[in-house]
Motif scaffolding. Structure first.
Motif: not given
Length: 225
Positions: A86-87, A90, A92-93
């Motif tokens: 996820k890092a 991302p 949905n950033d």
């Protein structure tokens, strides 16, 4: 009643010392890191909690202290891998979601490649579970895969609606975008050996990613001059 009052008046003993809790967390994370590599290399059925404990240098009881069973260890290992991914990805950033559809697709591809380079265990575990099928595969699909694919599906649909890309079946385009990164990781050593490629893996796969994006969006044939 007197005994009850005395009982109520007693203070609880101190909890576990912070140092012990930190050591517990450290050992748990180390077990997850080793389990990720073991499950990726040997598949679920080829891994035992004894082997994981031995690789970490602890007793098997420590594995069961943290995870109770191999099945729970596998699930927690997937969560551990996905927290790290996820890092790296991302999805949905806002800096990604606000891009025009085609640029968003290209960014998704780059991030997917990079995540697969940095965390190759996920792709290998997923490939194993997809072949085997069953409850673990369905759990993996429900927990993570469907949501990620849905985001890519929506982005492709937007690009088709805007006229930026051809109106082809979304599920086909999503497969074309998503699958090659897994194959690139799996066959990377084969390609490097055949073509005598002498460069760091990350550099090779990053270059491959850009070539893939170029061919995907610009085609393989020369445009007539």
């Amino acid at each position: 009643m007197k005994d009850m009052k005395q009982f109520k008046g007693k203070r609880k003993g101190p909890g576990r010392p912070a140092k012990a809790l930190a050591q517990d967390n450290d050992s748990r994370e180390l077990l997850l890191a080793v389990a990720a590599k073991q499950f990726a290399r040997y598949g679920y059925d080829g891994v035992t909690t004894v082997a994981i404990a031995k690789a970490v240098g602890v007793r098997q009881s420590m594995v069961h202290y943290h995870f109770k069973s191999k099945a729970l260890l596998w699930e927690e290992t997937i969560h551990y891998i996905m927290r790290k991914r996820k890092a790296l990805f991302p999805i949905n950033d806002p800096s990604i979601t606000n891009l025009p559809p085609v640029e968003r697709i290209k960014t998704h591809i780059r991030l997917l490649f990079d995540a697969s380079i940095q965390e190759p265990e996920y792709g290998r575990i997923f490939q194993y579970e997809a072949i085997v099928g069953g409850e673990r595969f369905q759990w993996l699909m429900d927990q993570y895969v469907r949501r990620s694919v849905a985001i890519i599906d929506r982005t492709i649909a937007e690009a088709v609606e805007s006229g930026e890309i051809r109106n082809l079946p979304v599920e086909h385009l999503t497969a074309i975008i998503s699958v090659p990164r897994y194959l690139s990781i799996v066959f990377e050593s084969v390609v490097r050996d055949i073509h005598n490629i002498d460069m760091p893996t990350q550099d090779y796969l990053s270059d491959l990613c850009e070539t893939y994006i170029d061919v995907l969006f610009n085609g393989l044939l020369h445009t007539p001059g």
